[in-house]
Design an enzyme around this catalytic site. Structure first.
Site, mmCIF file in Angstrom:
data_model
loop_
_atom_site.group_PDB
_atom_site.id
_atom_site.type_symbol
_atom_site.label_atom_id
_atom_site.label_comp_id
_atom_site.label_asym_id
_atom_site.label_seq_id
_atom_site.Cartn_x
_atom_site.Cartn_y
_atom_site.Cartn_z
ATOM 1 N N HIS A 53 0.576 -1.204 -0.012
ATOM 2 C CA HIS A 53 0.168 0.159 0.135
ATOM 3 C C HIS A 53 0.707 1.293 -0.096
ATOM 4 O O HIS A 53 0.616 2.008 -0.830
ATOM 5 C CB HIS A 53 -0.714 0.036 1.566
ATOM 6 C CG HIS A 53 -1.767 1.249 1.283
ATOM 7 N ND1 HIS A 53 -3.000 1.337 1.356
ATOM 8 C CD2 HIS A 53 -1.509 2.531 1.814
ATOM 9 C CE1 HIS A 53 -3.542 2.419 1.456
ATOM 10 N NE2 HIS A 53 -2.590 3.175 2.099
ATOM 11 N N GLU A 54 1.967 1.228 0.865
ATOM 12 C CA GLU A 54 2.624 2.448 1.044
ATOM 13 C C GLU A 54 3.540 2.604 -0.228
ATOM 14 O O GLU A 54 3.728 3.868 -0.691
ATOM 15 C CB GLU A 54 3.421 2.411 2.319
ATOM 16 C CG GLU A 54 2.828 2.424 3.556
ATOM 17 C CD GLU A 54 1.648 3.357 3.873
ATOM 18 O OE1 GLU A 54 1.747 4.219 3.136
ATOM 19 O OE2 GLU A 54 0.680 3.296 4.575
ATOM 20 N N GLU A 95 -5.891 6.451 -1.810
ATOM 21 C CA GLU A 95 -5.796 5.402 -0.846
ATOM 22 C C GLU A 95 -6.546 3.976 -1.549
ATOM 23 O O GLU A 95 -5.920 2.910 -1.134
ATOM 24 C CB GLU A 95 -6.737 5.802 0.387
ATOM 25 C CG GLU A 95 -6.174 6.863 1.095
ATOM 26 C CD GLU A 95 -4.669 6.595 1.466
ATOM 27 O OE1 GLU A 95 -4.531 5.483 1.921
ATOM 28 O OE2 GLU A 95 -4.164 7.627 1.922
ATOM 29 N N ASP A 147 -4.612 0.582 -1.940
ATOM 30 C CA ASP A 147 -5.022 -0.676 -1.332
ATOM 31 C C ASP A 147 -5.115 -1.753 -2.400
ATOM 32 O O ASP A 147 -4.766 -2.892 -2.045
ATOM 33 C CB ASP A 147 -6.576 -0.528 -0.684
ATOM 34 C CG ASP A 147 -6.817 0.204 0.564
ATOM 35 O OD1 ASP A 147 -5.770 0.334 1.285
ATOM 36 O OD2 ASP A 147 -7.939 0.700 1.048
HETATM 37 ZN ZN LIG Z 1 -2.396 5.344 2.268
#
Ligand SMILES: [Zn+2]
Length: 688
Positions: free
Chosen positions: A524-525, A585, A589
């Site tokens: 994710h990061e 985001e 994800d």
């Molecule tokens: Zn994030």
């Protein structure tokens, strides 16, 4: 950067979703300690649910029964159990440090005395409003709007966000430079749209807010009629500021918040203040240019200052002083009123958090790297760091492979993407160099003074970075934090010791489970560097367009699929997820789980693991997806959900799980889903 809003897409691990009402018969208390839940928690699984219809319900269906929302929380989730547990660990450390003794190190003296002063409610209530008096006197002494300049300069150091905020950031276009920045602030509601949204809930919130301002002013000693009158005028002033403020979605585009101009041009834009004097008095080093993040705001703010009567501005400044002061430092009646609006009405919490928890958090925020040293020495084994570093490398290798095989990206853009990927700095556990707090004075019995001095210390530290070389080793959150982030300007990912605990990282769990949990978070990061916002920055952290026009167009089409997908999810009542606000985001994800999956499969092959063999009732691939689903188990009060959807770039938990697995055909295969079932999207979205 303080007060300027979410310009960086931080992985805040914020709130979750209310799918189930908390069970009535197993009340949680605000004080209870929690045992960390394991990576694969079979008791959370609702075996009556069909994973192909609603995977979130399957993986997390028993969460709310087993872990009802504690009365001091507005939501509860797997990672919050880790936070609660960590709070108890930190409390024991702080109580020991507070007990004193000549053998304390300088850091132990600071964290111990900070915590002790924060817990000393008798001293705080005895002093009452006295510590605020010098600030109130400054406001009362204003005779002319020209005198606002030194006052607002002072606020930049004390963290009072009246009107605007000023600070430091890395230059978007040259990440080797640290520059001055000014941005919008000055609102007491969570986001600008709160001032304009229509409907019963929005109107009630505004009415409650005006009453809250009035109550706070009354507690300051103002007669009721005066407080009521001023509260209305303050609301008008804030509404005028909100009108010229940028909304949360627009702030996600770096081009919208980057306007380098000279101080002289800022002076022309907002002549009501003397900007050279303001920056000098706020201890900024001399600068010729600065980022005026939102020029329209400063123009509008100037008009507000010029057209509002001085006494109304003074009332607004008194209110903002109360709003920005840490409620822990205020007498009980003000602390209670602040809780009542900000946490009970806006988020639905039933009761105030126990004071010790708030003081643990306050100590972490004021002295995080002093507390962090003690925490890491006791709680973070070197083996956890090694294992995480290895997993991060495996996931970076998966991304390399992913980029190489993408069919929609040209070779030119691919080579630039790989360049960026190879430049990502991995920061795991805790910083290599600890921050020096020796110049910060912490005194027992002086909560207000400690909190004010810590704010000034931190703001001066930030401001003095301007014009200096960038410290690439700096951390933006503290070691005990149960959270992680990617920073576009640094091009680094940060995983503090706090998040490297169960269930996210469980040394007793299988690799499959850990790849689903922390592996997906690492992915994710990493993907944040390549989401709609991050992709605009190169490997050095500079805002520069490294995409061919064709590739950029194809990226946008692919991202648009996710905007549409998430915009169709209903969060609460009539309120849908904002697909544009949450795009970064959601991309992270989706990309994160895919990268973790690729790394997990490659790792399993290397280790010769049979992926069809059930162990503990589930195949390794099923365990991987269960690990992911259970990273996001949780429930949320409706008020908190509403606030989240309107202000937070993260989708509610349910969609972080279902929205992602329905884009991954590998999920349907693992659970034997039929093509017509909900977790098998016919037109799955995929960016990375
Ligand atoms: Zn994030």
């Amino acid at each position: 950067m303080k007060k300027l809003g979410a310009i960086l897409a931080l992985f805040l691990l914020a709130s979750v979703l209310p799918v189930f009402a908390p069970a009535q018969n197993s009340p949680a208390t605000a004080d209870q300690d929690y045992t960390l839940i394991p990576g694969l928690a079979k008791d959370l699984i609702d075996t009556k649910a069909d994973p192909c219809v609603d995977f979130f319900q399957y993986a997390c269906g028993n969460f709310s029964k087993l872990h009802p929302i504690p009365p001091d929380r507005s939501s509860f989730a797997s990672y919050m159990i880790t936070q609660e547990h960590t709070n108890h660990v930190l409390r024991t450390m702080l109580e020991k440090a507070a007990a004193g003794g000549a053998a304390r190190t300088p850091n132990e003296q600071k964290i111990g005395d900070y915590y002790a002063a924060c817990m000393d409610v008798d001293a705080i209530n005895r002093k009452g409003l006295k510590p605020l008096q010098p600030e109130l006197d400054r406001i009362a002494a204003l005779k002319d709007k020209r005198e606002l300049t030194p006052l607002l300069a002072h606020y930049q150091l004390t963290n009072d966000g009246a009107f605007f905020g000023a600070g430091e950031e890395q230059d978007f276009k040259d990440a080797t430079k640290q520059i001055a920045v000014v941005g919008q602030a000055g609102l007491g509601l969570p986001e600008r749209d709160y001032y304009f949204r229509t409907g019963d809930v929005a109107e009630k919130t505004r009415k409650d807010y005006v009453r809250h301002i009035m109550n706070m002013l009354k507690l300051l000693g103002e007669p009721e009629a005066q407080a009521a009158d001023e509260a209305r005028q303050i609301m008008q002033l804030e509404t005028a500021l909100a009108k010229v403020s940028l909304d949360a979605t627009s702030q996600r585009d770096p081009q919208n918040v980057y306007h380098m101009i000279s101080v002289a041009d800022l002076q022309n834009l907002a002549p009501a203040l003397n900007w050279n004097r303001l920056l000098t008095e706020a201890d900024f080093p001399p600068v010729s240019q600065l980022n005026v993040a939102m020029p329209e705001f400063f123009k509008g703010m100037n008009a507000v200052i010029e057209t509002t009567e001085l006494r109304t501005i003074q009332a607004y400044l008194r209110w903002q002083l109360l709003h920005w002061t840490d409620p822990l430092a205020l007498p009980k009646a003000l602390d209670d009123e602040s809780f009542d609006f900000n946490r009970r009405q806006l988020l639905g919490a039933l009761e105030q958090r126990p004071r010790w928890k708030r003081c643990v958090q306050a100590t972490d925020s004021a002295l995080g790297e002093a507390l962090g040293q003690v925490y890491v020495a006791q709680e973070f084994p070197a083996s956890s760091k090694q294992a995480t570093v290895e997993m991060v490398h495996n996931i970076e290798a998966a991304m390399e492979q992913d980029i190489a095989t993408l069919d929609w990206m040209s070779p030119e853009t691919k080579s630039r993407a790989l360049e960026k990927l190879h430049a990502v700095a991995d920061k795991i556990g805790y910083p290599d160099h600890w921050r020096d707090y020796s110049k910060l004075t912490i005194t027992r019995g002086d909560e207000y003074g400690n909190s004010a001095r810590a704010a000034i210390f931190e703001n001066l530290r930030e401001v003095h970075k301007i014009g200096q070389p960038v410290d690439r080793g700096e951390w933006g959150n503290t070691p005990p934090t149960v959270d992680a982030y990617y920073n576009t300007s640094m091009n680094d990912i940060i995983f503090p010791a706090g998040i490297l605990q169960p269930p996210s990282y469980d040394t007793k769990a299988t690799d499959a489970v850990n790849y689903g949990h922390i592996g997906a978070t690492v992915g994710h990061e990493l993907t944040h560097g390549f989401d709609d916002e991050g992709r605009q920055f190169d490997g050095k952290g500079n805002l520069s367009d490294w995409w061919t026009r064709e590739d950029a167009k194809r990226f946008e089409q692919k991202a648009d699929c996710e905007v549409k997908e998430y915009s169709s999810f209903v969060a609460v009542d009539d309120l849908k997820v904002n697909g544009k606000l949450t795009l970064g985001e959601n991309t992270a994800d989706n990309g994160g789980l895919r990268l973790a999956y690729m790394a997990f499969i490659a790792d399993a092959k290397r280790k010769g693991i049979d992926l069809t063999q059930k162990d503990d009732d589930y195949t390794p691939v099923q365990q991987f997806f269960l690990g992911y689903g259970q990273e996001w188990c949780g429930t949320q009060r409706p008020e908190a959900l509403r606030t989240q959807v309107q202000t937070n770039p993260h989708s509610p938990m349910q969609f972080r799980v279902n929205g992602v697995v329905q884009n991954m055909p590998e999920f349907g295969q693992a659970f034997g889903c039929r093509a017509d079932q909900p977790m098998m999207a016919a037109n799955a979205c995929r960016v990375w």
